[in-house]
Design a protein around this motif. Structure first.
Motif, PDB file in Angstrom:
ATOM      1  N   ASN A 261      -3.511   5.873  10.876  1.00 37.82           N
ATOM      2  CA  ASN A 261      -3.096   7.243  10.630  1.00 37.82           C
ATOM      3  C   ASN A 261      -4.089   7.891   9.666  1.00 37.82           C
ATOM      4  O   ASN A 261      -4.259   7.442   8.529  1.00 37.82           O
ATOM      5  N   ALA A 320       2.970  12.276   2.799  1.00 34.27           N
ATOM      6  CA  ALA A 320       4.040  13.003   3.486  1.00 34.27           C
ATOM      7  C   ALA A 320       3.534  13.595   4.798  1.00 34.27           C
ATOM      8  O   ALA A 320       4.228  13.569   5.824  1.00 34.27           O
ATOM      9  N   SER A 322       1.369  12.426   6.711  1.00 36.27           N
ATOM     10  CA  SER A 322       1.153  11.376   7.715  1.00 36.27           C
ATOM     11  C   SER A 322       2.328  11.229   8.671  1.00 36.27           C
ATOM     12  O   SER A 322       2.169  10.740   9.798  1.00 36.27           O
ATOM     13  N   GLY A 323       3.530  11.616   8.210  1.00 41.17           N
ATOM     14  CA  GLY A 323       4.705  11.481   9.043  1.00 41.17           C
ATOM     15  C   GLY A 323       5.255  10.071   9.107  1.00 41.17           C
ATOM     16  O   GLY A 323       6.212   9.794   9.841  1.00 41.17           O
ATOM     17  N   LEU A 324       4.687   9.167   8.342  1.00 41.10           N
ATOM     18  CA  LEU A 324       5.137   7.785   8.336  1.00 41.10           C
ATOM     19  C   LEU A 324       6.354   7.620   7.432  1.00 41.10           C
ATOM     20  O   LEU A 324       6.488   8.318   6.420  1.00 41.10           O
ATOM     21  N   SER A 325       7.223   6.680   7.789  1.00 42.03           N
ATOM     22  CA  SER A 325       8.378   6.394   6.951  1.00 42.03           C
ATOM     23  C   SER A 325       7.954   5.565   5.746  1.00 42.03           C
ATOM     24  O   SER A 325       6.855   4.996   5.717  1.00 42.03           O
ATOM     25  N   ASP A 326       8.812   5.478   4.746  1.00 36.70           N
ATOM     26  CA  ASP A 326       8.515   4.665   3.572  1.00 36.70           C
ATOM     27  C   ASP A 326       8.267   3.212   3.977  1.00 36.70           C
ATOM     28  O   ASP A 326       7.368   2.552   3.446  1.00 36.70           O
ATOM     29  N   ALA A 327       9.066   2.720   4.898  1.00 29.96           N
ATOM     30  CA  ALA A 327       8.909   1.331   5.347  1.00 29.96           C
ATOM     31  C   ALA A 327       7.566   1.135   6.032  1.00 29.96           C
ATOM     32  O   ALA A 327       6.886   0.125   5.813  1.00 29.96           O
ATOM     33  N   GLU A 328       7.170   2.099   6.860  1.00 26.64           N
ATOM     34  CA  GLU A 328       5.878   1.992   7.566  1.00 26.64           C
ATOM     35  C   GLU A 328       4.715   2.032   6.576  1.00 26.64           C
ATOM     36  O   GLU A 328       3.738   1.292   6.713  1.00 26.64           O
ATOM     37  N   SER A 330       4.647   0.992   3.600  1.00 25.42           N
ATOM     38  CA  SER A 330       4.629  -0.211   2.759  1.00 25.42           C
ATOM     39  C   SER A 330       4.396  -1.486   3.559  1.00 25.42           C
ATOM     40  O   SER A 330       4.345  -2.578   2.976  1.00 25.42           O
ATOM     41  N   ASP A 331       4.239  -1.347   4.869  1.00 23.81           N
ATOM     42  CA  ASP A 331       4.155  -2.526   5.741  1.00 23.81           C
ATOM     43  C   ASP A 331       2.715  -2.996   5.901  1.00 23.81           C
ATOM     44  O   ASP A 331       2.133  -2.949   6.978  1.00 23.81           O
TER      45      ASP A 331
END
Length: 490
Positions: A261, A320, A322-328, A330-331
């Motif tokens: 991303n 923000a 990026s549209g990625l979730s917090d979990a994504e 941190s993965d």
């Protein structure tokens, strides 16, 4: 500090050197920092640079660049032999160029040869290299400086058996323990090498190497930390810093999520607290940079340091975006070279900055050999590792694995950043006006920031020599490779 052994009457003997990582192989085209202690002791370049960047003869006594910059004619030195005893000839240089021009066999040297169209050997001591198009003079000189002839007969076995013209020959290697070199009795430089034997001992960490120096178990430490160098220098030890800094780079594997991303990657331009990184990890010895250039590079632009400086709010905004979730977000894990104290510190600082931005990641700390394997194999999400050639012609940055335009071990083929590949090609082709050249550099810098597959943080002095006061004769090398041939005892 003495720059050359000939300036003083120095005695030989056994020079005991402490290093912090094992080598990969004996191929000079494997231009990895872990090999820097060996390369210029086993091999010579066609030309060398002074500390000021001026070209001087080495294995080539003369070089004539054509008026249209489409070729260079190189005259080889008489009386030079390889470790095998065979004389250096134009055929050896041709074989070396052929290897260097192969995407697989050329390794880190391959990108430098992209300008070459072909070569001829009109006689045993002459090599004519032709280029695909007019090439800037400095780029031609960099090519000659980077070309270290390998004996033609030893090309296929050079990874395990050195085949150079250097001041020293391999006596033995104990994997994970060290390397011993002995003087080349037929070396072509008069009065060199000074020391008859050089032993390299691998230490598990910087503290152990420094302790060995202080106890007298080794005579010098090569490649230790800036923090140790400052402490030992204050205690009376000799500290020798060469002219070729590296740039520390946060390398990103953009083929792995979440780094595929663009906005997520770009956030790291603002996540690096560069001033603190330099101060804590390198005792303030170096320069803050947001681009992969040392200040001496013609592509260096200090304005990027301010525009892309540490700004946690800008980083959060890009995260923000990026549209990625917090979990994504941190993965992933940050690969760390556990034997590199500075890299450990930098990784911890980034981990802290990420936490402040709401992203929690783990550090994957590995020993040096395992880390190098993962680094060169592209088996990582992100990691800190230095790059060289940052004070030379800008496209030389592509000799570093993460910046390679072809045969990139991290990204594979096709290259996922074609704009970057094209920007490097444009720099290579910029032989017109100063405005044209500057425009090519500016465009490359913009592409580097936008693609954000590598985030520079600071320059640092790789190859710092910290030595007993009884040693002298240290020779500056443009890439800060270790040169043992001129060092002796007072």
């Amino acid at each position: 500090m003495t720059a050359h052994a000939a300036d003083e009457a120095l005695e030989g003997g056994t020079l005991r050197v402490g290093i912090l990582a094992d080598m990969t192989n004996f191929d000079p085209m494997q231009f990895s920092s872990v090999n820097f202690f060996l390369i210029k002791n086993l091999y010579d370049s066609l030309i060398e640079y002074t500390a000021e960047g001026e070209p001087v003869p080495s294995l080539a006594t003369a070089w004539e660049i054509a008026d249209d910059n489409t070729s260079v004619t190189v005259t080889l030195r008489d009386g030079v032999t390889f470790a095998s005893g065979a004389p250096l000839t134009a055929e050896d240089v041709a074989a070396t160029l052929e290897k260097a021009s192969d995407p697989e066999k050329g390794k880190n040297v391959y990108p430098t040869t992209s300008i070459i169209d072909g070569w001829e050997t009109p006689d045993e001591k002459t090599v004519v290299i032709t280029f695909k198009s007019p090439v800037p003079t400095r780029q031609i000189l960099d090519l000659l400086e980077f070309t270290m002839p390998i004996e033609k007969a030893g090309i296929d076995t050079v990874e395990t058996v050195p085949a150079g013209t250097g001041a020293y020959e391999l006596e033995n290697r104990a994997v994970g323990q060290g390397v011993t070199l002995t003087a080349n009795a037929d070396y072509w430089r008069e009065g060199e090498p000074v020391a008859e034997t050089v032993t390299f001992t691998i230490f598990s960490d910087d503290a152990s190497a420094s302790a060995a120096l202080e106890s007298g178990s080794v005579d010098l430490v090569y490649g230790g930390s800036a923090r140790s160098a400052k402490r030992l220098g204050d205690a009376g030890y000799t500290v020798f810093r060469g002219p070729g800094p590296l740039v520390q780079v946060f390398r990103i594997n953009a083929t792995h999520a979440p780094f595929d991303n663009a906005a997520f990657r770009q956030a790291f331009n603002h996540l690096m607290e560069r001033d603190g990184m330099l101060r804590v990890a390198y005792a303030g010895i170096g320069e803050v940079v947001a681009l992969p250039w040392a200040p001496a590079s013609p592509a260096f632009d200090a304005s990027f340091n301010d525009t892309y400086g540490y700004d946690i709010d800008k980083a959060k905004a890009l995260f923000a975006e990026s549209g990625l979730s917090d979990a994504e977000m941190s993965d992933w894990t940050l690969l760390v070279n556990g034997t590199d104290e500075a890299a450990v510190i930098l990784s911890q600082i980034v981990q802290g900055s990420l936490s402040e931005a709401g992203i929690d990641i783990e550090l994957d700390v590995r020993e040096s050999a395992e880390w190098i394997e993962a680094l060169l194999g592209g088996d990582f999400d992100a990691t800190f590792a230095g790059i060289g050639n940052v004070q030379k012609f800008p496209s030389r940055v592509a000799t570093n694995s993460i910046y390679r335009t072809v045969n990139n071990p991290v990204f594979g083929e096709p290259h996922p950043f074609p704009d970057y590949v094209e920007a490097i090609a444009a720099v290579d082709a910029a032989v017109g006006s100063e405005d044209e050249v500057k425009a090519a550099y500016d465009h490359l810098n913009t592409v580097l920031i936008e693609s954000a597959f590598a985030i520079p943080t600071n320059t640092y002095d790789v190859g710092i020599v910290v030595a007993s006061p009884k040693l002298a004769g240290f020779t500056p090398e443009i890439d800060n490779l270790f040169v043992a041939r001129t060092i002796g005892f007072k």
